[in-house]
Design a protein around this motif. Structure first.
Motif, PDB file in Angstrom:
ATOM      1  N   SER A  83      32.842 -11.110  78.319  1.00  0.00           N
ATOM      2  CA  SER A  83      32.152 -10.836  77.061  1.00  0.00           C
ATOM      3  C   SER A  83      31.574 -12.137  76.535  1.00  0.00           C
ATOM      4  O   SER A  83      32.305 -13.021  76.084  1.00  0.00           O
ATOM      5  N   TYR A  84      30.266 -12.199  76.615  1.00  0.00           N
ATOM      6  CA  TYR A  84      29.577 -13.423  76.221  1.00  0.00           C
ATOM      7  C   TYR A  84      28.424 -13.074  75.290  1.00  0.00           C
ATOM      8  O   TYR A  84      27.641 -12.167  75.570  1.00  0.00           O
ATOM      9  N   LEU A  85      28.351 -13.783  74.181  1.00  0.00           N
ATOM     10  CA  LEU A  85      27.304 -13.528  73.188  1.00  0.00           C
ATOM     11  C   LEU A  85      26.115 -14.433  73.421  1.00  0.00           C
ATOM     12  O   LEU A  85      26.241 -15.658  73.419  1.00  0.00           O
ATOM     13  N   ASN A  86      24.949 -13.801  73.627  1.00  0.00           N
ATOM     14  CA  ASN A  86      23.701 -14.547  73.706  1.00  0.00           C
ATOM     15  C   ASN A  86      23.235 -14.806  72.268  1.00  0.00           C
ATOM     16  O   ASN A  86      22.825 -13.877  71.565  1.00  0.00           O
ATOM     17  N   GLU A  87      23.333 -16.038  71.845  1.00  0.00           N
ATOM     18  CA  GLU A  87      23.016 -16.375  70.451  1.00  0.00           C
ATOM     19  C   GLU A  87      21.564 -16.070  70.092  1.00  0.00           C
ATOM     20  O   GLU A  87      21.251 -15.757  68.941  1.00  0.00           O
ATOM     21  N   GLU A  88      20.678 -16.153  71.060  1.00  0.00           N
ATOM     22  CA  GLU A  88      19.257 -15.937  70.778  1.00  0.00           C
ATOM     23  C   GLU A  88      18.944 -14.459  70.550  1.00  0.00           C
ATOM     24  O   GLU A  88      18.158 -14.119  69.669  1.00  0.00           O
ATOM     25  N   THR A  89      19.546 -13.597  71.372  1.00  0.00           N
ATOM     26  CA  THR A  89      19.253 -12.162  71.257  1.00  0.00           C
ATOM     27  C   THR A  89      20.258 -11.424  70.376  1.00  0.00           C
ATOM     28  O   THR A  89      19.980 -10.331  69.891  1.00  0.00           O
ATOM     29  N   GLY A  90      21.440 -12.017  70.193  1.00  0.00           N
ATOM     30  CA  GLY A  90      22.485 -11.348  69.424  1.00  0.00           C
ATOM     31  C   GLY A  90      23.197 -10.276  70.217  1.00  0.00           C
ATOM     32  O   GLY A  90      23.976  -9.502  69.649  1.00  0.00           O
ATOM     33  N   ASN A  91      22.958 -10.230  71.528  1.00  0.00           N
ATOM     34  CA  ASN A  91      23.572  -9.205  72.381  1.00  0.00           C
ATOM     35  C   ASN A  91      24.750  -9.773  73.164  1.00  0.00           C
ATOM     36  O   ASN A  91      24.759 -10.937  73.545  1.00  0.00           O
ATOM     37  N   TYR A  92      25.720  -8.887  73.401  1.00  0.00           N
ATOM     38  CA  TYR A  92      26.894  -9.253  74.200  1.00  0.00           C
ATOM     39  C   TYR A  92      26.715  -8.727  75.621  1.00  0.00           C
ATOM     40  O   TYR A  92      26.149  -7.647  75.831  1.00  0.00           O
ATOM     41  N   TYR A  93      27.225  -9.486  76.592  1.00  0.00           N
ATOM     42  CA  TYR A  93      27.119  -9.086  77.990  1.00  0.00           C
ATOM     43  C   TYR A  93      28.454  -9.309  78.692  1.00  0.00           C
ATOM     44  O   TYR A  93      29.185 -10.249  78.358  1.00  0.00           O
ATOM     45  N   GLY A  94      28.758  -8.485  79.671  1.00  0.00           N
ATOM     46  CA  GLY A  94      29.943  -8.712  80.475  1.00  0.00           C
ATOM     47  C   GLY A  94      30.706  -7.444  80.790  1.00  0.00           C
ATOM     48  O   GLY A  94      30.370  -6.346  80.314  1.00  0.00           O
ATOM     49  N   LEU A  95      31.728  -7.589  81.600  1.00  0.00           N
ATOM     50  CA  LEU A  95      32.547  -6.468  82.045  1.00  0.00           C
ATOM     51  C   LEU A  95      33.137  -5.691  80.875  1.00  0.00           C
ATOM     52  O   LEU A  95      33.050  -4.460  80.826  1.00  0.00           O
ATOM     53  N   GLU A  96      33.745  -6.405  79.938  1.00  0.00           N
ATOM     54  CA  GLU A  96      34.413  -5.724  78.833  1.00  0.00           C
ATOM     55  C   GLU A  96      33.425  -5.049  77.893  1.00  0.00           C
ATOM     56  O   GLU A  96      33.736  -4.024  77.279  1.00  0.00           O
ATOM     57  N   VAL A  97      32.239  -5.593  77.790  1.00  0.00           N
ATOM     58  CA  VAL A  97      31.189  -4.951  76.988  1.00  0.00           C
ATOM     59  C   VAL A  97      30.793  -3.619  77.620  1.00  0.00           C
ATOM     60  O   VAL A  97      30.686  -2.592  76.938  1.00  0.00           O
ATOM     61  N   ASP A  98      30.611  -3.626  78.943  1.00  0.00           N
ATOM     62  CA  ASP A  98      30.255  -2.393  79.652  1.00  0.00           C
ATOM     63  C   ASP A  98      31.376  -1.363  79.574  1.00  0.00           C
ATOM     64  O   ASP A  98      31.126  -0.160  79.397  1.00  0.00           O
ATOM     65  N   ILE A  99      32.618  -1.820  79.712  1.00  0.00           N
ATOM     66  CA  ILE A  99      33.764  -0.898  79.608  1.00  0.00           C
ATOM     67  C   ILE A  99      33.806  -0.267  78.225  1.00  0.00           C
ATOM     68  O   ILE A  99      34.006   0.944  78.082  1.00  0.00           O
ATOM     69  N   ALA A 100      33.617  -1.083  77.198  1.00  0.00           N
ATOM     70  CA  ALA A 100      33.662  -0.578  75.820  1.00  0.00           C
ATOM     71  C   ALA A 100      32.555   0.438  75.562  1.00  0.00           C
ATOM     72  O   ALA A 100      32.778   1.478  74.918  1.00  0.00           O
ATOM     73  N   GLU A 101      31.354   0.165  76.048  1.00  0.00           N
ATOM     74  CA  GLU A 101      30.232   1.082  75.835  1.00  0.00           C
ATOM     75  C   GLU A 101      30.453   2.409  76.547  1.00  0.00           C
ATOM     76  O   GLU A 101      30.193   3.483  75.994  1.00  0.00           O
TER      77      GLU A 101
END
Length: 308
Positions: A83-101
């Motif tokens: 889970s990593y936050l792209n500060e420019e886009t404000g979006n989170y990316y990663g395994l746990e983000v996909d699992i949560a969604e």
């Protein structure tokens, strides 16, 4: 007689007309009653249909009930691949983000709101209801299960020890008299001390404890333990030589691994990540069932392969 016959004939016709009128009136009344009954039936049917539609919209299954709701998920913002936050886009990316969604979608939630948590803040944020659940490299432990419910394990990991090549540290014995660094708020610190005790490396008795430049520094007989407020600062401390070894989960170590660093052949403890929810909450069973379903159908295995 003709008059009488004529009268009789006229009377018969009059009766016939009267009977027709009466019959017509009775027919019209019967039709009116029948129409009234049909209207009542139609109104009742419409009412029942409306009730059913309202029930489906507002009081149906879990998915229907959650369809317009937002699930607030506590995630990390600093772990690449998880889970990593792209500060420019404000979006989170990663395994746990996909699992949560995927989990939220299967439970019928219309939206997911990701909220950044840290090892220091995540426990209290879930207890206070600032988030509905944690999908944040949160390992399952007996002490944590006293406060929270956990889903089945979605990822297995191990806490490891990272050192700089220039330190010349090659094994655990080389760490005697040196400093281990951990992330404050994580369970790596107590697990490290327990493991070192099992290895006969230390008695486990703390000789001194103080705060130095925002870090908690504890002195033991054969080593020093420094608890630092973020993984980035822990990595920086390893670079600067403030600590001689950085201890963290293997999944997190990947983010801070560099060409001039290596891992010791030493495992602090096995770690199993699960989704944490408030103890005995209505959400707990639903989350556990959904994660188990994602494990059973291979969804989580596919997501792990995606981010590996």
């Amino acid at each position: 007689m003709g008059f009488a016959e004529g009268f009789s004939i006229r009377t018969g016709k009059g009766d016939a007309c009267l009977n027709e009128r009466r019959a017509g009136e009775q027919g019209r009344k019967h039709m009116a009653r029948r129409t009234s009954r049909l209207t009542a039936v139609a109104v009742a049917a419409a009412a029942l249909m409306l009730t059913a539609l309202l029930c489906l919209a507002g009081c149906g299954g879990d998915g229907a009930a959650s369809g317009g709701k937002t699930l607030r998920v506590g995630v990390r913002s600093d772990i690449v691949g998880f889970s990593y936050l792209n500060e420019e886009t404000g979006n989170y990316y990663g395994l746990e983000v996909d699992i949560a969604e995927e989990m939220a979608a299967r439970m019928g939630y219309g939206n997911v709101e990701f909220v950044t948590v840290t090892p220091d803040s995540r426990k209290q944020m879930l207890l206070d209801g600032q988030v509905d659940c944690l999908v944040a490299c949160y390992s399952i432990s007996d002490s944590r299960q006293e406060n929270f419910d956990f889903s089945p394990t979605y990822y297995a990991d191990a806490a490891v020890v990272m050192v700089a090549d220039s330190s010349l540290v090659q094994d655990l014995d080389d760490m005697k008299g040196l400093t281990f660094g951990t992330m404050s708020g994580s369970n790596t610190s107590p697990l490290l001390v327990l493991k070192l005790m099992d290895e006969g490396f230390t008695s486990g008795d703390a000789l001194d404890k103080q705060e130095v430049d925002g870090a908690v520094v504890t002195t033991f007989d054969n080593f020093t333990l420094q608890q630092i407020s973020s993984y980035q600062e822990l990595s920086d401390a390893l670079e600067e030589g403030t600590v001689d070894a950085a201890c963290m989960d293997g999944s997190i170590a990947q983010t801070y691994m560099q060409d001039d660093r290596h891992l010791l052949d030493f495992t602090i403890a096995e770690q199993e990540y699960g989704v944490a929810t408030q103890k005995d909450s209505a959400l707990s069973a639903q989350v556990a069932q959904t994660i188990q379903g994602m494990l059973d159908d291979g969804t989580i295995a596919g997501l792990i392969d995606k981010w590996d």
